[in-house]
Design an enzyme around this catalytic site. Structure first.
Site, short mmCIF file in Angstrom:
data_model
loop_
_atom_site.label_atom_id
_atom_site.label_comp_id
_atom_site.label_asym_id
_atom_site.label_seq_id
_atom_site.Cartn_x
_atom_site.Cartn_y
_atom_site.Cartn_z
N GLU A 44 0.83 -1.21 0.00
CA GLU A 44 0.00 0.00 0.00
C GLU A 44 0.86 1.26 0.00
O GLU A 44 2.09 1.20 0.10
CB GLU A 44 -0.96 -0.05 1.20
CG GLU A 44 -1.90 -1.24 1.10
CD GLU A 44 -2.97 -1.29 2.16
OE1 GLU A 44 -2.86 -0.57 3.18
OE2 GLU A 44 -3.94 -2.05 1.96
N ASN A 45 0.16 2.40 -0.12
CA ASN A 45 0.85 3.67 -0.27
C ASN A 45 0.01 4.76 0.37
O ASN A 45 -1.23 4.73 0.28
CB ASN A 45 1.05 3.94 -1.77
CG ASN A 45 1.93 5.13 -2.03
OD1 ASN A 45 1.50 6.27 -1.94
ND2 ASN A 45 3.17 4.87 -2.36
N CYS A 53 -1.87 -4.80 -5.58
CA CYS A 53 -2.41 -6.02 -4.98
C CYS A 53 -1.37 -7.14 -4.99
O CYS A 53 -0.44 -7.15 -5.80
CB CYS A 53 -3.63 -6.49 -5.74
SG CYS A 53 -5.08 -5.45 -5.60
N GLU A 55 -1.70 -10.21 -6.04
CA GLU A 55 -1.68 -10.99 -7.29
C GLU A 55 -0.82 -10.30 -8.34
O GLU A 55 -0.01 -10.92 -9.02
CB GLU A 55 -3.10 -11.15 -7.82
CG GLU A 55 -4.04 -11.91 -6.89
CD GLU A 55 -4.78 -11.02 -5.91
OE1 GLU A 55 -4.20 -10.01 -5.44
OE2 GLU A 55 -5.94 -11.32 -5.61
N CYS A 91 -9.31 -8.76 -7.39
CA CYS A 91 -10.04 -7.60 -7.91
C CYS A 91 -10.03 -7.63 -9.45
O CYS A 91 -9.30 -8.41 -10.08
CB CYS A 91 -9.41 -6.30 -7.40
SG CYS A 91 -7.91 -5.81 -8.27
N CYS A 94 -6.61 -7.08 -11.20
CA CYS A 94 -5.74 -8.27 -11.16
C CYS A 94 -6.22 -9.33 -12.14
O CYS A 94 -5.41 -10.00 -12.78
CB CYS A 94 -5.66 -8.82 -9.74
SG CYS A 94 -4.69 -7.78 -8.64
N1 THU Z 1 -6.03 -6.64 -2.22
C1 THU Z 1 -5.19 -7.56 -2.79
O1 THU Z 1 -3.98 -7.49 -2.63
N2 THU Z 1 -5.74 -8.56 -3.51
C2 THU Z 1 -7.07 -8.81 -3.62
O2 THU Z 1 -7.45 -9.80 -4.19
C3 THU Z 1 -8.05 -7.88 -3.01
C4 THU Z 1 -7.47 -6.65 -2.41
C5 THU Z 1 -5.46 -5.60 -1.37
C6 THU Z 1 -5.46 -4.20 -1.90
C7 THU Z 1 -5.41 -3.39 -0.62
O3 THU Z 1 -4.07 -3.29 -0.19
C8 THU Z 1 -6.16 -4.24 0.38
O4 THU Z 1 -6.19 -5.55 -0.15
C9 THU Z 1 -7.58 -3.77 0.67
O5 THU Z 1 -8.29 -3.59 -0.51
#
Ligand code: THU
Length: 137
Positions: A44-45, A53, A55, A91, A94
């Protein structure tokens, strides 16, 4: 392919999640046809939109190392201190990245709560009528 082993790798990746804003930690383990495994976590940032994400981190990790021929990805995610995980579906962004590098009918997406509780879907199921490289000729 050994699903429990791939899920263990995704759990290992999840421990490296950088998620100070959402508190939602995700890990992914991406396997190639020749058995190489590449890991990714969500990163995150403070500006929020640069967040990547798990994936996509796994795919970009693999592609940047020259890998191709992807067979499956295991995904685990949930609140970082959760005692138990629920299924965490990728998501849309991804799914689109998977579409770029995988054969939708063959690529397996393993959504796991634990190494023994998981379900397997194809990318075609998760992203019907996806727009991929073939669309551009
Ligand atoms: N996120 C993922 O890394 N993969 C997913 O499949 C769903 C969401 C992350 C993005 C963000 O850092 C956090 O989960 C909340 O959305």
């Amino acid at each position: 392919m050994n699903y429990p082993v791939l899920i263990e790798k995704a759990l290992e990746a999840r421990r490296r999640s950088y998620c100070p804003y959402s508190g939602f930690a995700v890990g992914a383990a991406l396997e190639t046809a020749d058995g190489r495994i590449f890991l990714g976590c969500n990163i995150e940032n403070a500006a929020f939109t640069p967040t990547n994400c798990a994936e996509r981190t796994a795919f970009f990790n693999a592609v940047s190392r020259g890998a191709s021929g992807f067979k499956a990805i295991a995904v685990v995610g949930g609140p970082k201190d959760a005692a138990e995980l629920d299924f965490c579906a990728p998501c849309g962004v991804c799914r689109q990245v998977m579409e770029e590098f995988c054969v939708p009918d063959d690529f397996q997406v393993i959504l796991a709560k634990s190494p023994s509780v998981y379900k397997v879907l194809t990318l075609a199921k998760l992203l019907p009528m996806g727009f991929g490289p073939a669309a551009l000729g």
